[in-house]
Write an enzyme that holds these catalytic residues in place. Structure first.
Site, PDB file in Angstrom:
ATOM      1  CG  ASP A 189    -102.016  53.844  57.959  1.00  0.00           C
ATOM      2  OD1 ASP A 189    -103.136  53.428  57.733  1.00  0.00           O
ATOM      3  OD2 ASP A 189    -101.501  54.714  57.738  1.00  0.00           O
ATOM      4  CG  HIS A 266    -105.123  56.038  56.600  1.00  0.00           C
ATOM      5  ND1 HIS A 266    -104.642  55.104  55.951  1.00  0.00           N
ATOM      6  CD2 HIS A 266    -105.399  57.140  55.967  1.00  0.00           C
ATOM      7  CE1 HIS A 266    -104.391  55.318  54.744  1.00  0.00           C
ATOM      8  NE2 HIS A 266    -104.969  56.675  54.828  1.00  0.00           N
ATOM      9  CD  GLU A 330    -104.734  57.646  51.152  1.00  0.00           C
ATOM     10  OE1 GLU A 330    -104.209  57.768  49.875  1.00  0.00           O
ATOM     11  OE2 GLU A 330    -104.195  57.308  51.953  1.00  0.00           O
TER      12      GLU A 330
HETATM   13  C1  ACM Z   1    -100.617  60.241  52.092  1.00  0.00           C
HETATM   14  O1  ACM Z   1     -99.844  60.017  51.224  1.00  0.00           O
HETATM   15  N1  ACM Z   1    -101.777  59.456  52.216  1.00  0.00           N
HETATM   16  C2  ACM Z   1    -100.766  61.445  52.911  1.00  0.00           C
END
Ligand code: ACM
Ligand code: ZN
Length: 532
Positions: A189, A266, A330
């Site tokens: 991440d 990420h 995201e």
């Molecule tokens: C997530 O909780 N961003 C998959």
């Protein structure tokens, strides 16, 4: 003391020391039928567990049973006779995870439709017995279990905080105790890269190091440069050797590890060592804050796909799972909109929306992974630019994404925030719990989850292959804390995964929970003792 009082005491002692097992464990077996004879078997020291010779998985199952119940092993040819507890295959069922336990005059037989079914039968027997004290009486009975879903998962984020291999093994043991068979492992991440890539050593050596982390909550952060940071580096990565060991450990417990390398967002930790792969060229630093970063992999740079194929190639070498998680959540498109390379790529491919660039990467990864016999799974944002051909979807922003994917005949794992995000608080009174990301997900709400939403035809509902809880760890700093967040909400999830809706009852679940909590205490697991 008079004689009568003494005999009362003696009787009370005998009653407390004699425990009759009721087999009503979590997840609840599909059927528990007691023998009319009222007979029972006493579990005593020196009893043996038998298994068919020549089957390594059955031998391992027998070792588990012996270890859990403190018995000895006995190998034998036919798998039917000769021991007090006999493990055997051959249960007629199309579901390999089904099991049947027969407790009778001749001892106990645990029969599975496959080796995994035998393992689940052992878990049921183990949980039945482990909460008892003193002499244990097993009433003659027929008990069988059959999980509703084939995918019964739990996610753990080891990027935000690193958890050592010793805890990962304990976590896997916890999953096994609950009949869970998929461990979705979030390995990378913005805040840390935890997967060793031999061809790209800087990922492990440098991108795994977060020099400092924001203190407390970072809600609506307008100026990260002026936030308050700790001075404790968060570091750690898993070597491929360690990962292979964990994969084998999980496989013995019938758990498949689904690794996740989150792309194209990420990715700041990776960008910190390979800044060329970002649209602006950086520089980037491993993030010390939480949230959604605008900086993502550049979709127009050919080196991006080269990088991803190297990473995923090694990932496939380590993890045999058919499903490989490519993330996809995201990932803002602001950088792509402003990046000449990304815009040129869109033109070249005739794309009109930036979201389609993400689909372009997904399709490339799907083709790459399918050559290795793998299938991609991604978060529900992967629907936005169009799903690639065989992609499975993990529906987290609600049920709608999963529903749409099932209608398109793509496999779906349901894990909506509303019922599955166990990084949320579990009690209304936030002061009674450690700091969490927010939200409120009590035990009852996990239990109430129904993975198959209304509005799907039976033909479409088949594509919902299961459900899972997610434990993100921005605010989960230690193994003890992780256990507290997991338990007993994982117990509720296990009944979502195993039981048909008509067999579920939260009131009865709460009556069965103390016995499982006794097992937690015996195993030294931390758990939340208040249930809402
Ligand atoms: C997530 O909780 N961003 C998959
Ligand atoms: Zn770009």
């Amino acid at each position: 003391m008079n004689k009568r009082f003494l005999s009362y005491l003696l009787l009370a002692f005998c009653l407390s020391a004699l425990a009759d097992v009721n087999y009503q464990v979590i997840p609840l077996p599909q059927q528990i039928s007691f023998d009319k004879s009222g007979g029972y078997m006493l579990l005593t020291e020196g009893m043996t567990v038998g298994y068919p010779s020549g089957n390594q998985q059955m031998r391992r199952n027998a070792e588990f049973a012996a270890e859990y119940l403190n018995l000895s092993l006995k190998e034998k040819g036919d798998g039917k006779k000769g021991a007090d507890i006999n493990l055997t295959l051959g249960l007629k069922s199309s579901n390999p995870d089904d099991y049947a336990i027969n407790v009778g005059k001749k001892g106990i037989t645990i029969q599975g439709a496959s080796e995994s079914g035998v393992f689940y039968g052992i878990q049921t027997l183990r949980k039945s017995i482990m909460n008892e004290r003193g002499e244990i009486r097993l009433p003659y009975a027929w008990i069988c279990g059959s999980p509703r879903f084939s995918y019964r998962g739990t996610e753990l984020d080891c990027a935000r905080h690193f958890f050592p291999v010793s805890f990962i093994k304990k976590f896997i043991d916890i999953l096994a105790l609950h009949g869970i068979n998929r461990f979705h492992w979030h390995l990378t991440d913005d805040q840390g890269w935890r997967f060793e890539v031999k061809a790209l050593p800087e990922l492990a050596q440098k991108a795994s190091i977060r020099p400092c982390t924001i203190v407390g909550k970072n809600v609506g952060l307008s100026d990260p440069d002026n936030a308050i940071y700790d001075d404790t580096p968060e570091t750690g990565y898993y070597t491929q050797e360690e990962l292979r060991e964990v994969v084998a450990y999980a496989a013995e417990r019938y758990i498949t590890i689904i690794p996740e390398i989150d792309l194209p967002g990420h990715m700041i930790a990776a960008l910190s060592v390979y800044p060329d792969l970002g649209c602006t060229g950086g520089p980037y630093k491993v993030w010390g804050i939480w949230g959604i970063a605008d900086d993502v992999l550049c979709a127009g740079n050919p080196k991006t796909l080269e990088f991803l194929k190297t990473v995923y190639g090694e990932l496939c070498d380590v993890f045999p799972s058919k499903l490989i998680h490519i993330g996809g959540d995201e990932s803002p498109r602001v950088r792509w909109k402003a990046c000449p390379k990304c815009q040129a790529k869109m033109k070249e491919l005739g794309l009109t929306k930036e979201a389609e660039l993400q689909t372009y990467i997904n399709k490339e990864m799907e083709a790459f992974l399918s050559k290795r016999g793998r299938q991609i799974i991604g978060w529900d944002e992967t629907l936005e630019g169009g799903l690639s051909e065989n992609a499975a979807v993990m529906s987290w922003r609600g049920y709608e994404g999963g529903k749409a994917a099932a209608k398109l005949h793509h496999q779906v794992v349901m894990t909506p925030t509303s019922n599955c995000y166990i990084d949320y608080y579990q009690l209304k009174d936030q002061r009674a719990q450690p700091l969490a990301i927010g939200g409120y997900l009590p035990l009852s709400k996990v239990y109430a989850m129904e993975p198959v939403p209304d509005g799907l035809a039976p033909e479409e509902a088949k594509y919902i292959i299961g459900a899972q809880c997610n434990l993100w760890t921005e605010y989960v700093l230690s193994p003890d804390h992780a256990e507290y967040m997991l338990l007993p909400r994982l117990a509720a999830m296990s009944e979502v995964q195993w039981l048909k809706p008509e067999a579920k009852s939260y009131e009865q679940f709460l009556e069965r929970l103390p016995a499982l909590e006794q097992v937690y205490r015996r195993l030294g697991y931390k758990y939340c003792t208040t249930h809402e």
